[in-house]
Design a protein around this motif. Structure first.
Motif, PDB file in Angstrom:
ATOM      1  N   ASN A   1       0.911  -1.229  -0.072  1.00 35.44           N
ATOM      2  CA  ASN A   1       0.120   0.015   0.149  1.00 35.44           C
ATOM      3  C   ASN A   1       0.827   1.068   0.024  1.00 35.44           C
ATOM      4  OD1 ASN A   1      -3.142  -0.578   0.153  1.00 35.44           O
ATOM      5  ND2 ASN A   1      -1.995  -2.103   1.529  1.00 35.44           N
ATOM      6  N   ILE A   2       2.070   1.144  -0.281  1.00 32.57           N
ATOM      7  CA  ILE A   2       2.746   2.298  -0.178  1.00 32.57           C
ATOM      8  C   ILE A   2       3.469   2.330  -1.766  1.00 32.57           C
ATOM      9  CG2 ILE A   2       3.458   2.607   2.036  1.00 32.57           C
ATOM     10  CD1 ILE A   2       6.068   1.555   1.447  1.00 32.57           C
ATOM     11  N   THR A   3       3.843   3.801  -2.047  1.00 31.30           N
ATOM     12  CA  THR A   3       4.543   3.683  -3.430  1.00 31.30           C
ATOM     13  C   THR A   3       5.758   3.169  -3.543  1.00 31.30           C
ATOM     14  OG1 THR A   3       5.118   5.826  -2.778  1.00 31.30           O
ATOM     15  CG2 THR A   3       2.930   5.980  -3.917  1.00 31.30           C
ATOM     16  N   ASP A   4       6.355   3.199  -4.570  1.00 34.44           N
ATOM     17  CA  ASP A   4       7.988   2.290  -4.715  1.00 34.44           C
ATOM     18  C   ASP A   4       8.815   3.106  -3.820  1.00 34.44           C
ATOM     19  OD1 ASP A   4       6.876   0.386  -6.033  1.00 34.44           O
ATOM     20  OD2 ASP A   4       7.461   1.072  -8.053  1.00 34.44           O
ATOM     21  N   ASP A   5       8.614   4.550  -3.925  1.00 36.11           N
ATOM     22  CA  ASP A   5       9.629   5.331  -3.000  1.00 36.11           C
ATOM     23  C   ASP A   5       9.206   5.839  -1.749  1.00 36.11           C
ATOM     24  OD1 ASP A   5      11.577   5.534  -5.212  1.00 36.11           O
ATOM     25  OD2 ASP A   5      10.045   7.178  -6.158  1.00 36.11           O
ATOM     26  N   GLY A   6       8.119   5.085  -1.285  1.00 38.84           N
ATOM     27  CA  GLY A   6       7.350   5.706   0.050  1.00 38.84           C
ATOM     28  C   GLY A   6       8.010   5.131   1.175  1.00 38.84           C
TER      29      GLY A   6
END
Length: 247
Positions: A128-133
């Motif tokens: 549920n997080i972006t790749d850079d999150g």
């Protein structure tokens, strides 16, 4: 994972933690990390009665709260009319759109009592997080808390909110440890005319972690640690971890 702080316990929790926690300082701590890593959207897991949500809202940030307790969310919605809250389980949730930061606050990791619980939670965060999150979470340090609990059989905390004096008496059973789990019994009182009146009793099985355990759990679930913060918080010595997806 047991139902947490439902019914009148949600109201008692909300009242007492106004004294226990400096929410302005708590917001400042998490918000500084979010800005340090240039995050624009945030999901708070363990959003409780909306004390941090209120501050994110007042600063016009893109915020979502997730909590396991319907009663806690009901209070949060009263406190923050325009915030979005999701009734959900940190071990298994799916956002409509990925966010670039997820924070797990209030030592909510303590309720992940099995290794499966921990792995499922980190897998949900990963999805549920972006790749850079980034993810940010705290946990109670087993190496410091277990000796403290063994040496202090009764732990007392006092609070005052809106003219009412509260008292909490906590006992911790640490003799049968599996995954560094402890049985926590808490009795809540109000003080009137110097006499205490029992208003609720709460029982939970919780887990504390070593730093090395958390490092391994994160590694096995595709994360790498980018910052470790040794932080003293209300009643507990904790670590705060900032991690991102492993590349």
């Amino acid at each position: 994972m047991a139902t947490l702080y439902d019914g009148k316990m949600a109201t008692i929790y909300d009242a007492m933690y106004q004294t226990f926690v400096d929410y302005d300082e708590e917001y400042k701590f998490y918000n500084q990390l979010i800005h340090e890593y240039k995050c624009k959207t945030v999901l708070e897991i363990g959003s409780g009665t909306g004390n941090l949500a209120k501050r994110f809202q007042e600063n016009h940030q893109d915020y979502i709260g997730l909590d396991y307790s319907t009663s806690m969310i009901a209070i949060a919605k009263e406190r923050t009319k325009n915030c979005r809250f999701i009734l959900g389980d940190m071990r298994d949730f799916n956002l409509e759109k990925k966010v670039d930061s997820i924070i797990i606050t209030g030592r909510s990791t303590s309720y992940l009592t099995s290794n499966e619980d921990v792995n499922e939670t980190f897998n949900s965060l990963h999805n549920n997080i972006t790749d850079d999150g980034i993810i940010i979470f705290d946990f109670i340090d087993a190496n410091r808390f277990i000796p403290y609990a063994n040496e202090n059989q009764l732990i007392i905390h006092k609070a005052e909110h809106e003219g009412t004096d509260y008292l909490r008496e906590s006992t911790w059973e640490t003799t049968l440890l599996e995954n560094f789990m402890l049985d926590w019994t808490a009795k809540y009182y109000i003080i009137q005319n110097q006499e205490k009146e029992l208003i609720a009793t709460d029982f939970s099985t919780v887990r504390v972690f070593t730093l090395n355990e958390m490092q391994l759990f994160l590694y096995m679930n595709g994360f790498q640690i980018i910052k470790t913060i040794d932080r003293k918080t209300y009643a507990y010595d904790t670590y705060v971890i900032v991690a991102k997806k492993r590349t």
